[in-house]
Design an enzyme around this catalytic site. Structure first.
Site, PDB file in Angstrom:
ATOM      1  N   SER A 148      40.580  32.777  34.453  1.00  0.00           N
ATOM      2  CA  SER A 148      40.023  32.563  35.695  1.00  0.00           C
ATOM      3  C   SER A 148      39.243  31.728  35.976  1.00  0.00           C
ATOM      4  O   SER A 148      38.748  31.502  36.996  1.00  0.00           O
ATOM      5  CB  SER A 148      39.520  34.356  35.841  1.00  0.00           C
ATOM      6  OG  SER A 148      38.843  34.681  34.831  1.00  0.00           O
ATOM      7  N   HIS A 212      33.408  32.421  36.255  1.00  0.00           N
ATOM      8  CA  HIS A 212      33.970  32.384  37.732  1.00  0.00           C
ATOM      9  C   HIS A 212      33.062  31.511  38.635  1.00  0.00           C
ATOM     10  O   HIS A 212      33.556  30.695  39.593  1.00  0.00           O
ATOM     11  CB  HIS A 212      33.994  33.618  38.400  1.00  0.00           C
ATOM     12  CG  HIS A 212      34.876  34.530  37.655  1.00  0.00           C
ATOM     13  ND1 HIS A 212      35.030  35.907  37.733  1.00  0.00           N
ATOM     14  CD2 HIS A 212      35.761  34.458  36.293  1.00  0.00           C
ATOM     15  CE1 HIS A 212      35.583  36.501  36.640  1.00  0.00           C
ATOM     16  NE2 HIS A 212      36.225  35.640  35.892  1.00  0.00           N
TER      17      HIS A 212
END
Length: 252
Positions: A148, A212
């Site tokens: 991610s 992220h």
């Protein structure tokens, strides 16, 4: 945010059909294959069951994932883990959430960047996102795995390249009512949530929100620097899948 693909304008559909996204689909296939044959899926009998399986999972994650406390020791193997960790996932939910986002946003981004540039962008931003998280948690023994950080970079690039793309979303606090917003509104909102969550995150197992945030910022900055002088791209409609909080064993 959960959504389904909308129909794009006819001209856009023809463009997408003419240029596939082999890197995006290849990354999805590799991540899924490695997960299925690895211990985290629970499908490979070679890893045993019960305590034996749990031990195999811990050893697997530690070998291929990022351990911040080990990363800056200078060991050659440790310096490779931010790359290998991009292809390791901790659970079915972790894998499917990440792959959904990669599928939705990766194809259009790859089409715009080109196959080789997209590959280098994905690996480079993913590596730096994990490195950034590790630097901020240099003493942590928690293992970080997941794609991610790289996928967040794709979201950042997508925001710059396709700011007017319509995103169909379901928000839990709005009773999952499907609403359509442009990417310039939806994606910064998602990034802001990651930033807030990163500030509240504990040092224990969970979601590496900071990775992220770093990935998203890197992706947006790269697209801005690399493509700020190119012509604007026609608006497209897309639908992001759930923002699976790619996770920490640390799942990322």
């Amino acid at each position: 945010m959960i959504g389904e693909f909308e129909k794009w304008r006819p001209a856009v559909r023809r463009s997408v059909r003419a240029q596939s996204a082999p890197v995006t689909y290849g990354l999805i296939a590799v991540c899924c294959l490695l997960f299925v044959i690895g211990p985290a899926s629970g499908l490979n009998p070679g890893y045993g069951t019960g305590d034996a399986l749990l031990a195999a999972q811990r050893a697997y994650f530690r070998r291929w994932g990022v351990v911040p406390a080990d990363l800056f020791t200078g060991a050659p193997r440790a310096t490779l883990t931010p790359a290998t960790a991009l292809f390791v996932h901790g659970s079915w939910v972790h894998l499917l959430g990440n792959m959904l986002f990669l599928y939705v946003f990766g194809a259009m981004t790859e089409e715009r960047l080109g196959h080789l540039e997209f590959t280098l962008f994905y690996l480079g931003c993913g590596y730096l996102a994990l490195l950034g998280y590790a630097a901020a948690n240099a003493g942590s023994q928690q293992t970080l795995v997941g794609a991610s950080g790289a996928i967040s970079a794709i979201l950042g690039a997508f925001l710059y390249l396709f700011p007017r793309a319509r995103v169909t979303s379901l928000f839990p606090f709005l009773f999952f009512l499907p609403l359509r917003f442009p990417a310039w509104l939806t994606l910064p909102f998602w990034a802001a949530l990651q930033w807030v969550a990163a500030g509240r995150a504990s040092s224990g197992p969970g979601v590496a929100y900071l990775a992220h945030v770093v990935g998203f910022g890197l992706g947006f900055a790269y697209a801005w620097v690399r493509h700020r002088r190119t012509a604007a791209v026609p608006s497209r409609e897309a639908s992001p899948g759930k923002a699976q909080q790619p996770g920490r064993l640390d799942r990322e």
